[in-house]
Design a protein around this motif. Structure first.
Motif, short mmCIF file in Angstrom:
data_model
loop_
_atom_site.label_atom_id
_atom_site.label_comp_id
_atom_site.label_asym_id
_atom_site.label_seq_id
_atom_site.Cartn_x
_atom_site.Cartn_y
_atom_site.Cartn_z
N GLY A 381 0.82 -1.21 0.00
CA GLY A 381 0.00 0.00 0.00
C GLY A 381 0.85 1.26 0.00
O GLY A 381 2.08 1.23 -0.14
N LYS A 382 0.21 2.39 0.19
CA LYS A 382 0.89 3.67 0.17
C LYS A 382 1.69 3.95 1.43
O LYS A 382 2.54 4.83 1.44
N LYS A 383 1.42 3.20 2.50
CA LYS A 383 2.06 3.48 3.79
C LYS A 383 3.12 2.43 4.14
O LYS A 383 3.31 2.10 5.30
N ILE A 384 3.81 1.90 3.14
CA ILE A 384 4.83 0.88 3.39
C ILE A 384 5.92 1.47 4.29
O ILE A 384 6.41 2.58 4.07
N GLY A 385 6.29 0.68 5.30
CA GLY A 385 7.35 1.13 6.21
C GLY A 385 7.13 0.58 7.60
O GLY A 385 6.20 -0.20 7.85
N THR A 386 8.01 0.97 8.50
CA THR A 386 7.93 0.55 9.90
C THR A 386 7.67 1.77 10.77
O THR A 386 8.36 2.79 10.64
N TYR A 387 6.69 1.66 11.63
CA TYR A 387 6.30 2.76 12.51
C TYR A 387 6.35 2.31 13.96
O TYR A 387 5.78 1.25 14.31
N ILE A 388 7.01 3.10 14.80
CA ILE A 388 7.08 2.81 16.23
C ILE A 388 6.65 4.07 16.97
O ILE A 388 7.24 5.15 16.80
N GLY A 389 5.61 3.95 17.77
CA GLY A 389 5.12 5.11 18.52
C GLY A 389 3.83 4.80 19.26
O GLY A 389 3.44 3.64 19.42
N ARG A 390 3.17 5.86 19.71
CA ARG A 390 1.91 5.73 20.44
C ARG A 390 0.75 5.54 19.47
O ARG A 390 0.70 6.17 18.40
N VAL A 391 -0.18 4.69 19.85
CA VAL A 391 -1.30 4.39 18.99
C VAL A 391 -2.57 5.05 19.53
O VAL A 391 -2.75 5.18 20.75
N ALA A 392 -3.42 5.50 18.63
CA ALA A 392 -4.76 5.98 18.96
C ALA A 392 -5.74 5.05 18.25
O ALA A 392 -5.77 5.00 17.02
N VAL A 393 -6.49 4.29 19.02
CA VAL A 393 -7.34 3.24 18.45
C VAL A 393 -8.60 3.85 17.84
O VAL A 393 -9.06 4.92 18.24
N ARG A 394 -9.15 3.15 16.86
CA ARG A 394 -10.42 3.49 16.24
C ARG A 394 -11.25 2.23 16.15
O ARG A 394 -10.72 1.12 15.93
N THR A 395 -12.56 2.36 16.29
CA THR A 395 -13.43 1.18 16.31
C THR A 395 -13.44 0.44 14.98
O THR A 395 -13.78 -0.74 14.93
N ASN A 396 -13.07 1.11 13.90
CA ASN A 396 -13.06 0.44 12.59
C ASN A 396 -11.81 -0.41 12.39
O ASN A 396 -11.68 -1.08 11.36
N GLY A 397 -10.89 -0.40 13.35
CA GLY A 397 -9.71 -1.24 13.26
C GLY A 397 -8.53 -0.60 12.55
O GLY A 397 -7.48 -1.24 12.41
N PHE A 398 -8.67 0.65 12.11
CA PHE A 398 -7.56 1.37 11.48
C PHE A 398 -7.10 2.47 12.42
O PHE A 398 -7.86 3.40 12.71
N PHE A 399 -5.87 2.34 12.90
CA PHE A 399 -5.37 3.18 13.99
C PHE A 399 -4.49 4.31 13.47
O PHE A 399 -4.00 4.28 12.34
N ASN A 400 -4.29 5.29 14.35
CA ASN A 400 -3.32 6.37 14.10
C ASN A 400 -2.11 6.13 14.99
O ASN A 400 -2.25 5.83 16.18
N ILE A 401 -0.93 6.26 14.43
CA ILE A 401 0.32 6.04 15.18
C ILE A 401 1.14 7.32 15.16
O ILE A 401 1.46 7.84 14.09
N SER A 402 1.46 7.82 16.33
CA SER A 402 2.25 9.05 16.46
C SER A 402 3.71 8.68 16.69
O SER A 402 4.05 8.02 17.68
N THR A 403 4.57 9.10 15.79
CA THR A 403 6.00 8.85 15.89
C THR A 403 6.73 10.20 15.99
O THR A 403 6.12 11.26 16.01
N LYS A 404 8.06 10.13 16.03
CA LYS A 404 8.86 11.35 16.10
C LYS A 404 8.69 12.21 14.84
O LYS A 404 8.87 13.42 14.88
N ASN A 405 8.35 11.55 13.73
CA ASN A 405 8.23 12.27 12.45
C ASN A 405 6.81 12.75 12.18
O ASN A 405 6.56 13.31 11.11
N GLY A 406 5.89 12.52 13.10
CA GLY A 406 4.52 12.95 12.90
C GLY A 406 3.55 11.81 13.12
O GLY A 406 3.91 10.73 13.62
#
Length: 429
Positions: A381-406
């Motif tokens: 997909g368009k978001k290929i990569g590795t992300y490490i950070g805090r997660v914000a959950v969503r009921t639809n199962g697609f989360f937001n992840i906050s990293t040092k880069n945004g």
């Protein structure tokens, strides 16, 4: 760098090791990562081992508390872990004031709302406001956590920034540290904080400042801190033994400010003094020897060893053992910020205090919770990569992840792996 905490196979604490040694154990498969913050490894095939005494030290503050772990080795005392713990007392106070204002506004508008019940409430003995108790709970939480990670044999805590008894009576006896070159540190440090580290008369900064009597002793003035201020050498000479009213008769604004300032106490000092007994009682419940010291002794130890000013360094310099301690130049503190465990508020309100969102839904989604530290590996997909950070959950199962880069949005829960559960604190190395 910080030392790495080590646990044996039965999760008993051992002495921290050097990061290079931890990497070697992890690469050889002899250990596994147990916790990210503070970084801890667990050994896979070892139970027990030799340990050295370790002292846990606290420098409680109104906004930030310094934490230091000092190991007592054959080569001497060396700090193995340092951290600055940022409190959220001001945020708690603001939230309570906002809630109070919303409830009062609704009652005053005579809208349908439960009646006031504040007359039915009573405070227990030793009650402290929630904004102050949060500081006590933070210290207790981290004392418990560190006790599970390293064999602590004693605790030292700075209970007051300034020894008020020493400031009121310079002839106090029976306390060894109050004699000799340390005498006067309490008063001077208190006055520097109270008067903003600048001359009370002309406002000069970054110049040598001297302790000055507002009402001269030759005219009935005393040595009490309420009659003391700090002044530059020029102002001190000009004032000489004149009364402050005579010296500042052409500066009525400055005179008014100084008279008002003499009656004020330090807000931060008041917060620390209010919680000192609660913190002391909490630490005594651990069953370890606990010693209490003043901030004057801490500053004396730090300045004698020429260490820079920082909360975790102050914690390392607390008490008698802080008079001779080695702090590696490469050691950087762990920055810990209290963020709480979420909100009890069921929904957000508008500026009038009425609900503007729906009630909260489930807190845990697909096994994840907002605030968890996760590692997400996206392979397509368009978001290929590795992300490490805090997660914000969503009921639809697609989360937001906050990293040092945004913040990256729309990461599927299937790509996420939890590294550490949310624990009410944020970390920065």
């Amino acid at each position: 760098m910080q030392r790495v905490f080590v646990l044996d196979l039965e999760k008993n604490p051992l002495m921290p090791c050097h990061p290079a040694r931890a990497r070697e154990l992890l690469n050889k498969g002899k250990a596994a990562v147990y916790k990210c913050y503070p970084f801890t490894i667990i050994l896979k095939n070892r139970v027990g081992g030799d340990v050295q005494p370790a002292e846990l030290k606290f420098d409680p503050g109104s906004k930030t508390t310094g934490i230091a772990l000092v190991g007592q080795f054959e080569r001497g005392q060396e700090i193995v872990f340092g951290a600055n713990l940022n409190h959220r007392g001001q945020k708690i106070k603001q939230d309570l004031e906002s809630r109070r204002a919303n409830r009062r506004a609704r009652r005053n508008r005579k809208t349908r709302y439960r009646p006031a019940r504040f007359y039915n409430r009573c405070r227990n003995k030793g009650w402290l406001p929630p904004s102050l108790m949060s500081r006590v709970f933070n210290v207790e939480t981290w004392a418990k956590r560190l006790q599970r990670l390293i064999p602590i044999t004693s605790i030292a805590v700075e209970t007051v920034r300034f020894d008020t008894q020493k400031m009121q009576n310079s002839e106090v006896s029976g306390v060894e540290y109050q004699q000799g070159v340390l005498a006067g540190y309490e008063v001077r440090e208190y006055l520097l904080e109270k008067w903003g580290r600048k001359c009370a008369y002309c406002g000069a900064e970054n110049v040598p400042l001297e302790i000055e009597h507002i009402q001269p002793k030759s005219k009935g003035g005393t040595n009490r801190v309420s009659n003391l201020t700090i002044a530059c050498r020029n102002c001190n000479k000009k004032k000489s033994n004149r009364s402050i009213s005579d010296f500042l008769k052409r500066k009525p604004t400055v005179l008014k400010r100084i008279k008002a300032q003499t009656q004020k106490s330090l807000k931060d000092t008041a917060a620390v003094n209010a919680t000192r007994y609660a913190i002391g009682n909490v630490l005594k419940s651990f069953g370890l020897p606990v010693t209490f010291w003043s901030g004057g002794r801490t500053k004396f130890n730090r300045t004698q060893q020429k260490y820079p000013k920082d909360h975790w360094i102050d914690a390392a310099c607390v008490g008698e053992t802080g008079a001779n301690i080695y702090i590696p130049n490469t050691l950087k503190p762990l920055i810990i910020t209290a963020i709480g465990h979420g909100s009890r508020q069921m929904c957000r309100v508008d500026k009038y205090g009425f609900p503007r969102t729906t009630a909260k839904k489930t807190k845990v989604v697909k096994g994840f919770q907002t605030g968890d530290i996760v590692k997400a590996i996206v392979t397509k997909g368009k978001k290929i990569g590795t992300y490490i950070g805090r997660v914000a959950v969503r009921t639809n199962g697609f989360f937001n992840i906050s990293t040092k880069n945004g913040t990256t949005q729309g990461i599927s829960w299937k790509s996420c792996q939890r590294l550490q559960s949310v624990d009410g604190y944020n970390y920065l190395t």
